[in-house]
Write a protein that holds these residues in place. Structure first.
Motif, PDB file in Angstrom:
ATOM      1  N   ILE A 135      62.159  37.427  41.942  1.00  0.00           N
ATOM      2  CA  ILE A 135      60.754  37.428  42.373  1.00  0.00           C
ATOM      3  C   ILE A 135      59.949  38.395  41.515  1.00  0.00           C
ATOM      4  O   ILE A 135      58.836  38.080  41.070  1.00  0.00           O
ATOM      5  N   LEU A 136      60.507  39.573  41.249  1.00  0.00           N
ATOM      6  CA  LEU A 136      59.825  40.549  40.389  1.00  0.00           C
ATOM      7  C   LEU A 136      59.671  40.004  38.971  1.00  0.00           C
ATOM      8  O   LEU A 136      58.636  40.229  38.315  1.00  0.00           O
ATOM      9  N   ALA A 137      60.684  39.282  38.494  1.00  0.00           N
ATOM     10  CA  ALA A 137      60.626  38.709  37.144  1.00  0.00           C
ATOM     11  C   ALA A 137      59.536  37.648  37.021  1.00  0.00           C
ATOM     12  O   ALA A 137      59.002  37.411  35.917  1.00  0.00           O
ATOM     13  N   GLU A 138      59.183  37.003  38.135  1.00  0.00           N
ATOM     14  CA  GLU A 138      58.139  35.968  38.119  1.00  0.00           C
ATOM     15  C   GLU A 138      56.742  36.558  37.962  1.00  0.00           C
ATOM     16  O   GLU A 138      55.831  35.888  37.453  1.00  0.00           O
ATOM     17  N   ILE A 139      56.551  37.790  38.410  1.00  0.00           N
ATOM     18  CA  ILE A 139      55.202  38.374  38.496  1.00  0.00           C
ATOM     19  C   ILE A 139      54.422  38.318  37.177  1.00  0.00           C
ATOM     20  O   ILE A 139      53.246  37.923  37.177  1.00  0.00           O
ATOM     21  N   PRO A 140      55.007  38.674  36.035  1.00  0.00           N
ATOM     22  CA  PRO A 140      54.211  38.602  34.795  1.00  0.00           C
ATOM     23  C   PRO A 140      53.760  37.189  34.417  1.00  0.00           C
ATOM     24  O   PRO A 140      52.844  37.021  33.615  1.00  0.00           O
TER      25      PRO A 140
END
Length: 458
Positions: A398-403
């Protein structure tokens, strides 16, 4: 018609019934409603012309339905609801994490579908939209109490009735004048096209948390391939058809989205009442899905801490509680539907895609469908309380999707660099698959080795 007696528990072989082909009307009918049609209007709202909007609808559905139907194929073999099967990946307690997120999916779609149904009912009869919301949600509550078998029967009726009415609607809609060049490929805005594909694919992924709930009553011997393809065909045909109509109407009818149900019904002239009834019926049917799924998720969340016997009285009480929550959200969102709905679609995709990636890798690649169903209900069983490998992979994904995300409230740096293209859904598929597969494969191999060693000693 009897009230369904089972909730999240395993469905034994003697209670299994039906055929794989019964899934076609379920998922065809599940898409034959005004919310699907409005979703098809979103690529137009983003700035694509009709040609590229329909292309995005087809591509997004082709991709998203693969994941949706792959979840459906799990039902006959496991005989349990989709979200409780997540305990095999997340652990019995750890599965509560994605369950909370899925609850937002159910309630969000319940609210958005309820709003469109209420708009349509208020156009048909002179009652306030608030009262329309309350009346329709009470009807959904009553149907959901009866559960699985009634939902199947209702979807068959909806599928056939919708087929003929929307066939007539299709003829009428494609006679409407549209602006020149709407069907011309012309130049393509790739970032917007990818964003539209993501929205449509997410529509299919939104079914993933509960699609197996409607295949788990099928006989254990039901073909996996047939379960997949009947689910896939039903959802693909229904989705592409309705979304294409939605995109076309947005071009052809000025301010169509301001009152989509009423604008669609008025195309039938003096026979508008027929379309009004089909629209309302369709919205009721899909909201029963949402309510049923929310009820199952609530039971799954509570069960590890409180071994609740789901009697008819308990069932009614819990469904009522979920109905109240969805109704409140429906009333809060009625002032600005389209903004609410668009943001909601974006929001859920960033959580659902990593979950579906982990689930499918585990089922099809690592365990090949072999699970101990008894241990799925046991906090002290082989799946444990919390599987930290899964939980960490899920959060990191989920964090990797943010950018990569592009929403009305935030645009990531990579999305900006790509001129607004949102490819977070690709990251949400690949990253969790890798983060979960390799450490989990080592863990399973080690467990298998220890079991073989123990058997040798014995």
């Amino acid at each position: 018609m009897k009230v369904e007696t089972r909730s999240i528990e395993y469905v034994p072989a003697e209670e299994r019934h039906g055929k794989a082909r019964d899934l076609f009307p379920i998922w065809f009918g599940a898409n034959m409603h005004i919310t699907t049609l409005v979703t098809g209007a979103l690529p137009i709202s983003l700035g694509l012309n009709l040609f590229w909007s329909v292309a995005a609808i087809i591509v997004g559905t082709l991709l998203g339905a693969i994941f949706m139907a792959s979840h459906s194929a799990q039902g006959p073999k496991l005989g349990i609801p989709q979200m409780i099967q997540s305990r095999a990946q997340f652990g019995v307690i750890g599965a509560i994490f994605p369950l909370f997120l899925v609850m937002f999916v159910y309630l969000g779609f319940f609210a958005s579908s309820g709003l469109l149904a209420a708009q349509t009912l208020s156009s048909l009869v002179p009652i306030d939209q608030t009262w329309s919301i309350l009346i329709l949600n009470i009807l959904c509550f009553v149907v959901t109490i009866f559960g699985h078998d009634l939902i199947h029967k209702m979807q068959k009726v909806l599928s056939w009735s919708s087929f003929f009415i929307y066939l007539a609607a299709t003829y009428i809609i494609f006679q409407l004048p549209i602006s020149a060049g709407s069907w011309s490929p012309g130049s393509l805005d790739w970032p917007v096209f990818l964003l539209a594909v993501s929205i449509v694919a997410t529509w299919q992924l939104a079914y993933a948390p509960y699609v197996a709930d409607y295949s788990r009553y099928l006989p254990i011997t039901t073909s996996t391939a047939q379960t997949f393809w009947y689910s896939y065909a039903g959802t693909f045909i229904g989705t592409v058809w309705m979304m294409t109509l939605g995109a076309t109407l947005t071009i052809a009818v000025p301010n169509f989205l301001d009152h989509s149900g009423g604008n669609l019904a008025h195309l039938f002239g003096r026979f508008a009442i027929i379309m009004y009834l089909i629209i309302i019926f369709g919205q009721l049917a899909i909201n029963v899905f949402n309510l049923y799924g929310a009820f199952m998720s609530t039971i799954t969340t509570i069960e590890p801490f409180w071994k609740l016997k789901v009697t008819p009285k308990v069932r009614i009480g819990m469904i009522f509680g979920v109905t109240v929550a969805g109704t409140i959200l429906c009333l809060l969102g009625k002032s600005d539907f389209l903004t609410f709905f668009l943001n909601f679609i974006f929001f859920i995709s960033y959580f659902l895609i990593p979950w579906t990636s982990i689930n499918l890798v585990d089922y099809y690649v690592l365990r090949h469908g072999n699970y101990n169903v008894k241990d799925i209900f046991d906090v002290n069983g082989q799946y444990g309380k919390i599987n930290w490998i899964t939980c960490i992979a899920f959060v990191v994904s989920i964090l990797a999707e943010i950018p990569f995300i592009n929403t009305s409230f935030y645009v990531g740096p990579v999305a900006k660099a790509f001129e607004g293209a949102d490819i977070a859904w690709l990251v949400g598929i690949v990253v969790p698959a890798a983060l979960y597969y390799f450490p989990m494969k080592r863990k399973l191999s080690k467990a298998e080795y220890m079991n073989e060693k123990q058997e040798t000693v014995i």
